[in-house]
Design an enzyme around this catalytic site. Sequence first.
Site, PDB file in Angstrom:
ATOM      1  N   ASP A 215      36.751   4.447  66.699  1.00 15.57           N
ATOM      2  CA  ASP A 215      36.423   5.762  67.211  1.00 15.57           C
ATOM      3  C   ASP A 215      36.867   6.497  68.400  1.00 15.57           C
ATOM      4  O   ASP A 215      37.492   5.969  69.095  1.00 15.57           O
ATOM      5  CB  ASP A 215      35.248   5.031  67.960  1.00 15.57           C
ATOM      6  CG  ASP A 215      34.104   6.089  69.239  1.00 15.57           C
ATOM      7  OD1 ASP A 215      33.536   6.583  67.887  1.00 15.57           O
ATOM      8  OD2 ASP A 215      33.929   6.532  70.539  1.00 15.57           O
ATOM      9  N   GLU A 263      46.873  -9.909  60.147  1.00 13.04           N
ATOM     10  CA  GLU A 263      47.301 -11.944  60.769  1.00 13.04           C
ATOM     11  C   GLU A 263      46.738 -12.215  59.575  1.00 13.04           C
ATOM     12  O   GLU A 263      46.002 -13.382  59.431  1.00 13.04           O
ATOM     13  CB  GLU A 263      46.853 -12.408  61.911  1.00 13.04           C
ATOM     14  CG  GLU A 263      47.847 -11.718  63.475  1.00 13.04           C
ATOM     15  CD  GLU A 263      47.366 -11.467  64.489  1.00 13.04           C
ATOM     16  OE1 GLU A 263      46.187 -12.722  65.407  1.00 13.04           O
ATOM     17  OE2 GLU A 263      48.036 -11.294  65.819  1.00 13.04           O
TER      18      GLU A 263
HETATM   19  C1  NOJ Z   1      32.400   9.771  68.186  1.00  9.96           C
HETATM   20  C2  NOJ Z   1      31.320   8.721  67.851  1.00  9.96           C
HETATM   21  O1  NOJ Z   1      31.233   9.608  66.249  1.00  9.96           O
HETATM   22  C3  NOJ Z   1      30.089   9.948  68.387  1.00  9.96           C
HETATM   23  O2  NOJ Z   1      28.321   9.522  68.178  1.00  9.96           O
HETATM   24  C4  NOJ Z   1      30.357   9.084  70.476  1.00  9.96           C
HETATM   25  O3  NOJ Z   1      29.296  10.145  70.682  1.00  9.96           O
HETATM   26  C5  NOJ Z   1      31.638  10.032  70.734  1.00  9.96           C
HETATM   27  N1  NOJ Z   1      32.181   9.239  69.687  1.00  9.96           N
HETATM   28  C6  NOJ Z   1      31.986   9.017  71.431  1.00  9.96           C
HETATM   29  O4  NOJ Z   1      32.136   7.716  71.078  1.00  9.96           O
END
Ligand code: NOJ
Length: 545
Positions: A215, A263
């Site tokens: 993310d 790993e």
């Molecule tokens: C991207 C994620 O896909 C989204 O749903 C989220 O709100 C933001 N990152 C923050 O983590």
Amino acid sequence: MSTLRTPASTPRTTDPDWWRNAVVYQVYPRSFADADGDGLGDVAGITSRVPYLASLGVDAIWLSPFFPSPLADGGYDVADYRAVDPRLGTLDDFDALVRAAHEHDVRVIVDVVPNHTSSSHVWFQAALAAAPGSPERARYVFRDGAGPSGEQPPSDWVSNFGGSAWTRVPDGQWYLHLFAPEQPDLDWSNPSVRSDFEDTLRFWSDRGVDGFRVDVAHGLAKDLSTPYRPSNEHALPLDGSDPLYDRDEVHAIFESWRTVLDEYDPPRAAVAEAWAPAPRRVLYARPTELGQAFNFDLLEAPFDASAFRTVIDRNLAASRESGASSTWVLSNHDVVRHATRYGLPDGTDTDAWLMTDGTQPTLDRERGLRRARAATLLVLALPGSSYVYQGEELGLQEAAAIPHDLLQDPKWIRTGHTVKGRDGCRVPIPWTTSGPSFGFGAVAPHLPQPADFGASSVEAESGDESSTLSLYRAALAARRQLQRGELLEWIDAGDGVVAFARHDGWRSVTNFGTEPVALPAGSVVVSSGPLTDGALPGEATVWLA
Ligand code: NOJ
């Protein structure tokens, strides 16, 4: 080299490059299947649907966060990175899911959220309790404020959900959050943050997961010495000079993650969520880093032949250069479903459709679905891997009429209740034609489903050869016969038509216009709409062998 670590369970086929042309199905766990009847999807629910996913023909599932979370941002506010939210199950349930998936030759990718924790994470609670300048605060980005008594935020940075990216704590310091205030940003220049995350990667890899979705991968390095930022848009500079996103320093983090992922035998795969321009996005996907990065260009493109062609060319070239495989995405949990986007009048700003000010343009659902099927079939013919969002295989539309008091997205709150946000693509998916939640579970779900959802359920579409589910099944079965590769050759088929030959000889032809075009010679493998009189109808795709 040290001994490679092997997981508790592995899929029957152990090809280390499986991810290069995989079809990955995104599961949004709280809205997929509710086994324990509390209105919230859970891990056992996902396990119960593994046979469905396997028969759909996907290669892997990606699980959006299922970790303990106060749900300030749909689970992307993680309170404990190495546990399952008790409302969704236990670690034993998770192990059972991985085993079931592997028995069906379906791989499992989990989400990691390294840019920020939940404000209820023990680290942040300790940071709040500790003094300015303490090691506890040093895991996050705490700063003194600007102005004579520090009453102004340290910089003009704006949160992605609206409002300042800084929140003040009682002792007067401010902390940074690129998203909601309940999502404080970690400081990745702190070695203890880095080593803890690497342990998290090992924790899930040891449990047999096959890969990770990372993310906000482009957000981990920040330049705090630049207090002003020209814009908060995604149009980032190509030289890495933005203070918040896509800075060059971020790559050292992922190089070190690659060492951890390697790993394992087979090495764990990873895909970056990095909203950066194509030439910089592929840097995250280098073999020395994550291997793949989401390409969101088609998700942002209109349904238009030249737009699609430009995006495809640009991304295939960038991937070839970096040694990565291309990725293609039309829908996910953050955007209006593509069957709905394509049904809005051409040129509509999708966000405008999410406004509550009564200016919503009219939606043509049939056209939206027709175009969505055509675009999906085109994308599934492309070299590289495709990410499919739960429910798109049913041709689901965005749920547009969720009562305002039930909306959950922080965007709704942080925009002062003017933008509805992302709940419309996150309502639980329909499995059966009737029942309290169309087969999602035994009770009403946590987000209400549209009354007509049953007609788009798995049950309704399974026996119908013309359904979107049947199209996905046929396309994914056919795709398995294709060879891996990163090349295609364009075929000139006239204005408004995107046609290409793959290196294995198959051709894909998409008519973006509304008038039928002559169907090229070849035997039809699958088509997104009925072919009549040797013609490809408007807004349709056909694969030819
Ligand atoms: C991207 C994620 O896909 C989204 O749903 C989220 O709100 C933001 N990152 C923050 O983590």
